[in-house]
Design an enzyme around this catalytic site. Structure first.
Site, mmCIF file in Angstrom:
data_model
loop_
_atom_site.group_PDB
_atom_site.id
_atom_site.type_symbol
_atom_site.label_atom_id
_atom_site.label_comp_id
_atom_site.label_asym_id
_atom_site.label_seq_id
_atom_site.Cartn_x
_atom_site.Cartn_y
_atom_site.Cartn_z
ATOM 1 N N PHE A 222 0.851 -1.626 0.235
ATOM 2 C CA PHE A 222 0.145 0.141 0.118
ATOM 3 C C PHE A 222 1.090 1.044 0.011
ATOM 4 C CE2 PHE A 222 -2.276 -3.187 2.243
ATOM 5 C CZ PHE A 222 -3.504 -3.390 1.282
ATOM 6 N N ARG A 304 2.824 15.480 -6.591
ATOM 7 C CA ARG A 304 0.796 14.727 -6.704
ATOM 8 C C ARG A 304 -0.316 15.278 -6.083
ATOM 9 N NH1 ARG A 304 -0.723 9.967 -9.977
ATOM 10 N NH2 ARG A 304 1.758 9.427 -10.105
ATOM 11 N N THR A 434 5.391 10.686 -11.707
ATOM 12 C CA THR A 434 5.127 11.762 -11.681
ATOM 13 C C THR A 434 6.805 12.668 -12.126
ATOM 14 O OG1 THR A 434 5.546 12.275 -9.694
ATOM 15 C CG2 THR A 434 3.393 12.341 -10.360
ATOM 16 N N GLU A 707 -4.441 2.108 -7.198
ATOM 17 C CA GLU A 707 -4.707 3.578 -6.886
ATOM 18 C C GLU A 707 -5.831 4.723 -6.906
ATOM 19 O OE1 GLU A 707 -0.826 5.186 -7.627
ATOM 20 O OE2 GLU A 707 -0.420 5.831 -5.418
HETATM 21 N N1 MTE Z 1 -3.924 -4.473 -3.055
HETATM 22 C C1 MTE Z 1 -3.900 -4.760 -2.177
HETATM 23 N N2 MTE Z 1 -3.510 -6.290 -2.692
HETATM 24 N N3 MTE Z 1 -2.214 -4.678 -1.500
HETATM 25 C C2 MTE Z 1 -1.132 -3.846 -1.660
HETATM 26 O O1 MTE Z 1 -0.158 -3.579 -1.774
HETATM 27 N N4 MTE Z 1 -0.998 -1.389 -3.568
HETATM 28 C C3 MTE Z 1 -2.061 -0.153 -3.501
HETATM 29 C C4 MTE Z 1 -2.470 -0.445 -4.648
HETATM 30 N N5 MTE Z 1 -3.794 -1.983 -4.647
HETATM 31 C C5 MTE Z 1 -2.074 -3.115 -2.758
HETATM 32 C C6 MTE Z 1 -3.092 -2.656 -3.359
HETATM 33 C C7 MTE Z 1 -0.555 1.104 -4.504
HETATM 34 S S1 MTE Z 1 -0.500 1.798 -3.196
HETATM 35 C C8 MTE Z 1 -0.529 0.610 -5.650
HETATM 36 S S2 MTE Z 1 0.759 2.021 -6.170
HETATM 37 C C9 MTE Z 1 -1.065 -0.307 -6.474
HETATM 38 O O2 MTE Z 1 -1.481 -1.632 -5.764
HETATM 39 C C10 MTE Z 1 1.005 -1.217 -7.184
HETATM 40 O O3 MTE Z 1 -0.062 -1.896 -7.527
HETATM 41 P P1 MTE Z 1 -0.204 -1.897 -9.394
HETATM 42 O O4 MTE Z 1 0.388 -0.862 -10.086
HETATM 43 O O5 MTE Z 1 -0.121 -2.832 -10.074
HETATM 44 O O6 MTE Z 1 -1.629 -0.947 -9.559
HETATM 45 N N1 HPA Z 2 3.695 7.620 -7.578
HETATM 46 C C1 HPA Z 2 3.961 6.358 -6.516
HETATM 47 N N2 HPA Z 2 4.968 6.461 -5.914
HETATM 48 C C2 HPA Z 2 6.033 7.334 -6.520
HETATM 49 C C3 HPA Z 2 5.475 8.365 -7.120
HETATM 50 C C4 HPA Z 2 4.106 8.468 -7.608
HETATM 51 O O1 HPA Z 2 4.206 9.772 -8.628
HETATM 52 N N3 HPA Z 2 6.747 8.465 -7.599
HETATM 53 C C5 HPA Z 2 7.890 8.172 -7.319
HETATM 54 N N4 HPA Z 2 7.008 7.235 -6.437
HETATM 55 MO MO1 MOS Z 3 2.088 3.447 -4.604
HETATM 56 S S1 MOS Z 3 1.373 4.932 -3.135
HETATM 57 O O1 MOS Z 3 2.343 4.313 -5.350
HETATM 58 O O2 MOS Z 3 2.606 2.625 -3.429
#
Ligand code: MTE
Ligand code: HPA
Ligand code: MOS
Length: 753
Positions: A222, A304, A434, A707
């Site tokens: 997360f 952001r 970003t 997100e």
């Molecule tokens: N979903 C689960 N189950 N566990 C996680 O830790 N992290 C969130 C989101 N969904 C998370 C989650 C966050 S902060 C991000 S940035 C995205 O998943 C990262 O994965 P993705 O880039 O594959 O979406």
């Molecule tokens: N999103 C999430 N994580 C990051 C970013 C962003 O834009 N930039 C650097 N780490």
């Molecule tokens: Mo998610 S806050 O960009 O790990």
């Protein structure tokens, strides 16, 4: 396709760091952390601790062979405190013992005396005292000064949002052991294996090529493990390196809650200007970001906030500025939404403020100001492929907003002590890091001689289902059954220089690199098949159902025969794919550019019932229309919507990170920090897929989903606020925009004058 981890998770066979069988001789680490939030270390005596049975050594910063520095963006954070401590819970010493109990007991034999210094926990106070972590920034478009002169209505106020504990099920941890030739291997629960590798190399004073980081999966990240997995990995590496033994450090829940940073609390001031038709013509906001004691990811998070300060609204004159304030809290860090939610909460508050004063519904102001294609964001990017209004209208078609409003009015008229409220929450979220340079990725694919396939990417599986999506891509590209594909661990030796799995961009970035790797292997196979079968170069070759179909050939070839044939001809069946997001750029001096590959859109409608005797509330329903693009895995994506929504609701309603004025975390356990449980989730969640297929920047046109849904949770705050006002029309004065909206706050607002 079902999530490939589902079976392992429910049967308890999935491996996390703490499940890795430890080698004989493994040492266990306990962290001795600061018992005050700010002060100078005057005396520190750990000789008694070091002599205790089972204790091997106590490490201080003096035992670090390389640099005592873990700051990711700005080098402002020591791994172990030296002369001063800057937050309660800051690591000072590492107690290393043959078992955890001995290490734990030795913690109590450490004597420290600290001369306390003034503690700041409030970002506005830090701002006034000139305490900053990084540079302030301003995004600007049009001319707000002139526009406010022309505005018919102007409203000013402030809006504060609180922190949020990540509460990943798996706490922070790492396991390290020495390898040959002065190298080291680390299993880390990190979203950023390369960041861990870089930090370990720096702390040990060795090359990154001597550090191998391996990640099977995380029990949630997360954002909390984007940068903040590194210290624990560096500590285990340090101990393992110096003592030449395996070493392990897995935090207990209360240690994790105390020592790690959280979502940034923000305090903010806004000014919104509308014309006679309630078009928002000007918006200004100042954000005071509570960064904690070190920069960590705060500069990027703050950026952001500015990018998303106007959410889904088309506002011609905007000036938003943000200050990264230094306080004596643990360094706050990435958390789903990454500063975006904090920015959106403020404009939603400003709109709510305007709606109250103008005696119109919030949604009437929201609806008329939704953005359209061609609008230029304050940061310069032109809106394309906009689905803000389509999502809103689709939602209205399925759940007529006016009808629901009428039902709520009727209900409220007929109930003295139960009041309902509703809120709409549109979301527009930019996809890409970003920081443009971070938007690249690689993948490594091997086709083995039995036709099975191994896939490595830089993506970290943290529950979001990215491994399932990667597997789908390889299966689709080679036309193989999922059982033929193996997703390997994420490993810095196989895939290097990766960006963390974050920014919701993991599937896009790694998926596109994987596509590239598969295409390279397929191109070699096609070439072979053309030559071998006397086909014209360029004749269509399709990989499907375990067979290879060729234009001009009646019978398909069998996959394994093609593979064996290729190997016999000494063709390379491995490939490294690479991807760098095209088109994006951003100029940080002008604060203009095209930072995002695309935006994700959606709208949520939240209804709540408040018990006006108790101050408690129930979320009746959340209806969502979300722009998934062409979802490549509807089940996984649905899970992301529901999980994100509930996490957002938690942030907005019940999760209250509380520090006392000495900087001590009061909500330091699950008994004092409340996250949504089965009883507090909405009784009904209906997610509707808005299918669009115009987005080539998304992998298979399946848009990022990680997100954005968190921000639907913001609707809960305003729905509750509305219900309170139905009971107590005077409440607005006593209901500042101050999240979370805990039952205590609700009760006070219900009976305030
Ligand atoms: N979903 C689960 N189950 N566990 C996680 O830790 N992290 C969130 C989101 N969904 C998370 C989650 C966050 S902060 C991000 S940035 C995205 O998943 C990262 O994965 P993705 O880039 O594959 O979406
Ligand atoms: N999103 C999430 N994580 C990051 C970013 C962003 O834009 N930039 C650097 N780490
Ligand atoms: Mo998610 S806050 O960009 O790990």
């Amino acid at each position: 396709m079902a999530n490939i981890d589902a079976f392992g998770h429910v049967t308890g066979t999935s491996i996390y760091v703490d499940d890795i069988p430890v080698m004989q001789g493994t040492l266990f680490i306990k962290v001795f952390d600061a018992p005050v939030a700010h002060g100078v270390i005057e005396a520190l005596d750990y000789s008694e601790a070091e002599e205790m049975e089972g204790v091997v050594k106590v490490f201080s910063y003096k035992d670090i062979p390389g640099e005592n520095q873990i700051g990711g963006i700005i080098a402002d954070e020591p791994l172990l405190a030296e002369k001063e401590v800057h937050f309660w819970g800051q690591p000072i010493l590492l107690v290393v013992a043959e078992n955890e109990i001995a290490a734990e007991e030795a913690l109590h034999k450490i004597h420290i005396s600290i001369k306390e210094l003034p503690v700041i926990t409030d970002p506005k106070e830090a701002f006034l005292k000139g305490k900053f972590l990084h540079n302030s920034r301003t995004f600007e478009s049009g001319n707000t000064e002139n526009a406010f002169r022309e505005a018919r209505y102007i409203f000013e106020g402030s809006a504060d949002s609180g922190g949020q504990e990540h509460l990943y099920l798996e706490t922070q941890g790492a396991y390290a052991y020495p390898m040959e030739h002065g190298s080291i291997k680390i299993h880390s629960s990190t979203q950023g294996p390369t960041q861990v590798q870089r930090t370990v190399a720096k702390v040990l004073g060795i090359g990154m090529n001597k550090v191998e980081v391996d990640v099977a999966r995380l029990g949630g990240g997360f954002g909390g493990k984007e940068d903040q997995a590194s210290p624990w990995a560096a500590m285990t590496a340090l101990v393992s390196w110096v003592l030449k033994k395996p070493a392990k450090c897995v935090l207990h829940r209360m240690e994790d809650m105390r020592m790690t940073g959280k979502r940034h609390p923000y305090r903010s001031d806004y000014k919104i200007g509308l014309d006679k038709d309630f078009n928002i013509i000007a918006y200004e906001a100042t954000f005071f970001q509570n960064g904690g004691a070190a920069a960590d990811l705060s500069p990027a998070v703050m950026e952001r906030t500015l990018f998303h300060a106007t959410n889904s609204y088309q506002i011609p004159h905007v000036k938003v500025q943000a200050h990264g304030c230094k306080t004596n809290l643990p360094p706050n860090t990435a958390f789903r939404g990454f500063g975006g939610p904090q920015g959106m909460f403020v404009i939603e508050s400003a709109i709510d403020h305007a709606a109250q004063k103008l005696k119109v519904s919030r949604e009437s102001i929201q609806a008329r100001n939704l953005m359209e294609n061609g609008y230029q964001f304050p940061y310069g990017q032109i809106v394309e492929g906009c689905e803000a209004r389509t999502c809103w209208e689709e939602l209205n078609a399925k759940y007529p907003i006016e009808g629901i409003r009428k039902d709520i009015l009727t209900f409220n008229e007929n109930h003295a002590f139960l009041k309902k409220g509703m809120a709409l929450m549109p979301v527009c979220f930019g996809i890409s890091f970003t920081n443009t340079m971070m938007n690249h990725s690689r993948a490594l694919v091997h086709v083995y001689s039995d036709g099975t396939v191994g896939v490595s990417t830089g993506a970290v599986e943290m529950g979001q289902g990215v491994n399932t999506k990667m597997l789908q891509i390889a299966a689709q590209e080679f036309g193989l059954d999922a059982s033929q594909i193996k997703l390997e661990t994420t490993n810095t030796t196989r895939v290097a220089n990766t960006s963390p799995s974050a920014a919701s961009a993991t599937s896009d970035l790694n998926g596109k690199a994987l596509l590239d790797a598969c295409s390279q292997i397929k191109a070699r196979l096609k070439n072979m098949l053309w030559v071998k079968n006397d086909l014209e170069a360029g004749a269509e070759v399709r990989f499907e159902g375990g067979k290879v179909w060729m234009e001009g050939m009646e019978e398909p070839a069998i996959w394994i025969d093609v593979v064996l044939d290729a190997l016999a001809r000494r063709i390379n069946l491995s490939a490294k794919g690479h991807y760098a997001t095209p088109k994006i750029h951003f100029d940080k001096i002008k604060e203009k550019g095209h930072p995002f590959a695309y935006h994700v859109y959606g709208t949520a409608l939240t209804t709540v019932t408040v018990d006006c005797i108790r101050g408690t509330y129930e979320l009746e329903a959340v209806h969502i229309v979300h722009d998934f693009g062409t979802s490549m895995n509807r089940l996984v994506d649905l899970g992301q919507i529901e999980g994100g929504l509930v996490q957002g609701i938690g942030w907005m309603t019940m999760e209250e990170v509380a520090y006392n004025n000495k900087g001590r975390l009061l909500s330091n356990a699950l008994s004092t920090y409340k996250i949504p449980d089965i009883y507090s989730v909405p009784k009904e969640i209906n997610t509707h897929f808005l299918p669009t297929d115009n987005n080539n920047m998304a992998i298979y046109k399946s848009k990022a989903v990680g997100e954005p849904p968190l921000m639907y949770g913001i609707g809960a705050f305003f729905a509750i606020a509305e219900a309170i006002r139905a009971f107590n029309p005077d409440a607005p004065l006593h209901l500042p925009y101050c999240a979370p909206m805990t039952p205590e706050k609700v009760l006070m607002a219900l009976y305030g004058e």
